[in-house]
Every structure is written in C-alpha cells, then in structure tokens.
Design a protein around this motif. Structure first.
Motif, short mmCIF file in Angstrom:
data_model
loop_
_atom_site.label_atom_id
_atom_site.label_comp_id
_atom_site.label_asym_id
_atom_site.label_seq_id
_atom_site.Cartn_x
_atom_site.Cartn_y
_atom_site.Cartn_z
N UNK A 277 43.16 25.68 60.71
CA UNK A 277 43.64 25.19 62.01
C UNK A 277 43.05 23.82 62.34
N UNK A 278 41.84 23.58 61.88
CA UNK A 278 41.20 22.28 62.13
C UNK A 278 41.94 21.15 61.44
N UNK A 279 42.75 21.49 60.44
CA UNK A 279 43.56 20.48 59.75
C UNK A 279 44.93 20.31 60.40
N UNK A 280 45.06 20.75 61.64
CA UNK A 280 46.31 20.64 62.39
C UNK A 280 47.43 21.43 61.73
N UNK A 281 47.07 22.60 61.22
CA UNK A 281 48.05 23.51 60.62
C UNK A 281 48.32 24.66 61.58
N UNK A 282 49.58 24.96 61.79
CA UNK A 282 49.95 26.12 62.61
C UNK A 282 49.98 27.35 61.70
N UNK A 283 49.56 28.51 62.23
CA UNK A 283 49.50 29.71 61.43
C UNK A 283 50.17 30.87 62.14
N UNK A 284 50.98 31.61 61.40
CA UNK A 284 51.60 32.83 61.90
C UNK A 284 51.20 33.96 60.96
N UNK A 285 50.64 35.02 61.53
CA UNK A 285 50.22 36.19 60.75
C UNK A 285 51.10 37.38 61.11
N UNK A 286 51.28 38.28 60.15
CA UNK A 286 51.99 39.53 60.43
C UNK A 286 51.50 40.62 59.49
N UNK A 287 51.77 41.86 59.85
CA UNK A 287 51.35 43.00 59.03
C UNK A 287 52.52 43.92 58.71
N UNK A 288 52.19 45.12 58.28
CA UNK A 288 53.20 46.07 57.85
C UNK A 288 54.22 46.37 58.95
N UNK A 289 53.75 46.53 60.18
CA UNK A 289 54.66 46.90 61.28
C UNK A 289 55.75 45.85 61.46
N UNK A 290 55.40 44.59 61.28
CA UNK A 290 56.38 43.52 61.50
C UNK A 290 57.50 43.56 60.48
N UNK A 291 57.26 44.13 59.30
CA UNK A 291 58.29 44.15 58.27
C UNK A 291 59.42 45.11 58.61
N UNK A 292 59.15 46.07 59.49
CA UNK A 292 60.22 46.98 59.92
C UNK A 292 61.19 46.29 60.87
N UNK A 293 60.71 45.30 61.61
CA UNK A 293 61.55 44.52 62.53
C UNK A 293 60.99 43.11 62.52
N UNK A 294 61.52 42.27 61.63
CA UNK A 294 60.93 40.95 61.42
C UNK A 294 61.41 39.92 62.43
N UNK A 295 62.32 40.32 63.32
CA UNK A 295 62.88 39.37 64.27
C UNK A 295 61.85 38.60 65.07
N UNK A 296 60.91 39.28 65.75
CA UNK A 296 59.91 38.54 66.54
C UNK A 296 59.06 37.59 65.70
N UNK A 297 58.68 38.03 64.49
CA UNK A 297 57.89 37.16 63.62
C UNK A 297 58.70 35.96 63.17
N UNK A 298 59.97 36.18 62.84
CA UNK A 298 60.84 35.07 62.46
C UNK A 298 60.97 34.07 63.60
N UNK A 299 61.05 34.56 64.83
CA UNK A 299 61.15 33.66 65.99
C UNK A 299 59.90 32.81 66.13
N UNK A 300 58.73 33.43 65.91
CA UNK A 300 57.48 32.67 65.98
C UNK A 300 57.44 31.59 64.91
#
Length: 307
Positions: A277-300
């Motif tokens: 993050x200090x290198x001005x990189x944006x990060x999105x994390x997800x786990x097993x639960x998100x794979x059942x409904x990836x819509x919110x993670x895809x939006x992020x």
C-alpha cells in the motif's frame, strides 16, 4: 498417500476367519468394509480422497484386467484436487466401444485408450495426467475442470521441460478425442489453464473474474518498490496499480518458514500488505465466501480498474 492394507474375504477365510467372526469384527470396528468382500483393519481414513483411493484399489482388485482408473478416481490417485467432484463411485475406463454402465459403487466408462493414456500409480493402472485432465474437462463443469487443469500444470511449474511435455500431451489427447462428447469444452478448459494459478481458490477466482467481465490479471505479479522486491501477489493489474489477493486458510500454511508459527505468518503478511500500500497500490482481498457470490468483490475491483 499412505493407505492401509486391504484384506479380501477369500484371504480371511484362508486364515480361518469365518463369516460370523468377520461380522463381529465389523460390528466392533476392528474391520471396516471398503467394498463388498474387501476390508481394512480398524477405521478407514477420514479424508474423502484417501477413502476413495482405498475404494479404487479394492474395486480394481475385483475387476478383470484392462480396467484403468480414470476421471475423478484418476485425479485422486494423481493427487490432484477434487473440488466439485463426487467421489461416491469408482471410475474406470475400458478400451471398449460399448458396454459402459453405472452401478452403486462403480462407473464403467468405455472409450479408446491410447498406450500413452495409461500410467501406473502406486502399482495401479490409471489414466495419465493429460488424459485425466481432458476426461474431466469433457465431463465436469468448467470451474471444477479448471481447478484440476491448473493444478496439474502448477505441479510442474519448476520443471520447464516437464511442463512443456504436459502441454504437448494435452494437445495430443485433445486431438485423439476430436469428435467425442464434451471435447469442445475440454479445449476451452485447456486453453484457459495456467500453471501460475497456485491453489483451488486462485483457479476459482480466475473463473469468477472472467465471468464478471473483469480485465485479465497478471498472475503471480512480482511487485518491486523503491527498496527493491516487495512480494508476489496472486493477481495484479500493473497499469491500474491494483492488486487482488485470495485469502484461503491454506495460504498461510504455505507461507510458513521453518520455525514460524501461523501467527508469525499472519503478521508478516500484514507487514507485506503495508509495504504494498505504501507503493500507492490498491488492494482487494476476498475469501471462500466471496466465490459463491462474486458480484460485490467484482464491484470493488471495478472501482480501481475503471478507466
């Protein structure tokens, strides 16, 4: 995979164990039936893959020569992941034109078997890794098939010659399977497979991102900063300065160094994230639960990936 010995009913009789005694041993838990007429001492292994491997060994012992473990059963013997597969039946293939059948514990497939399609694993005849990947890609949904294809390639990621040989073998199997049911689907799986995908979660994430219409990420992106190398991330969009990370419990086990505890690994991962993050990189994390409904993670992710 370490498996207990299998005892056949005939062998038990020869050692003087009558049917009544075998039944008493089964009720007491001293024996466990693997299939009718095949037993192991004590309890069978707890994990599904090991139990299935025992069933494969027992089933092949009762079948005439020429039966080759295949499909999900071959995946188990090759120690490939079995996410999304049913392991209730042992799968075997015979080099017959017709005669396939499905029973309570056995699915007999009939299809041509080229000599290169057959290997020996732990002394058992089994379809080769390439044939196994293609058979599963012809018969499983895309996501489950990709998990296997990615894992087969990833196992050879540090051996370029063997990796290239597997790619060649996959192409040869696909060529021989031209016109078979499911072959177009298998070609799509093999084309999408990537040795850089390091886990079931990462493979499933790739499918989820593709289905969501997200830009194709760089897999295992090596990130460098002002002080040099910072780390390798699961997914990267360098031009958008964006990182995607799949967090499965097994990931932190892979990160462990000798003498390091899980808590140490989590702390080290937190410091790595801070450096990214200090290198001005944006990060999105997800786990097993998100794979059942990836819509919110895809939006992020779209928040950072839009032009």
């Amino acid at each position: 995979m370490e498996l207990p010995d299998i005892y056949q009913r005939k062998a038990l009789r020869l050692e003087g164990f009558g049917d009544d005694e075998v039944q008493r041993m089964l009720r007491a838990g001293h024996l466990t039936a693997v299939r009718r007429g095949s037993y192991v001492l004590g309890a069978a292994p707890d994990d599904p893959d090991s139990r299935h491997a025992l069933q494969v060994r027992a089933e092949l012992a009762h079948l005439a020569d020429g039966a080759v473990a295949s499909h999900a059963s071959a995946a188990v013997l090759h120690r490939l992941p079995t996410w999304g597969m049913r392991l209730q039946r042992v799968h075997v293939t015979r080099n017959w034109r017709t005669g396939g059948r499905t029973g309570r514990g056995l699915h007999l497939h009939t299809a041509p078997l080229h000599p290169d399609d057959i290997d020996l694993v732990d002394g058992l005849p089994v379809t080769s890794v390439a044939r196994t990947v293609v058979d599963l890609a012809r018969t499983l949904p895309f996501e489950a098939a990709l998990v296997v294809a990615d894992a087969a390639l990833h196992a050879l990621i540090n051996d370029p010659e063997q990796l290239a040989a597997l790619r060649t073998a996959l192409a040869e199997v696909l060529a021989r399977a031209a016109g078979w049911r499911g072959c177009p689907a298998a070609r799509r799986v093999v084309a999408f497979a990537d040795e850089r995908s390091g886990s079931v979660g990462e493979s499933r994430s790739r499918v989820a991102m593709a289905r969501a219409g997200l830009p194709v990420p760089v897999l295992q992106w090596e990130v460098f900063g002002g002080a040099g190398w910072i780390g390798t991330v699961d997914f990267g969009w360098p031009e958008k300065r964006t990182i995607g990370e799949f967090d499965g419990k097994e990931k932190y086990g892979r990160l462990l160094r000798p003498g390091q505890s899980p808590a140490d690994a989590v702390y080290a991962e937190k410091r790595r994230e801070d450096a990214l993050r200090a290198e001005n990189l944006s990060m999105v994390r997800w786990g097993w639960d998100a794979l059942a409904d990836f819509g919110p993670t895809a939006s992020r992710l779209r928040t950072f990936l839009r032009d």
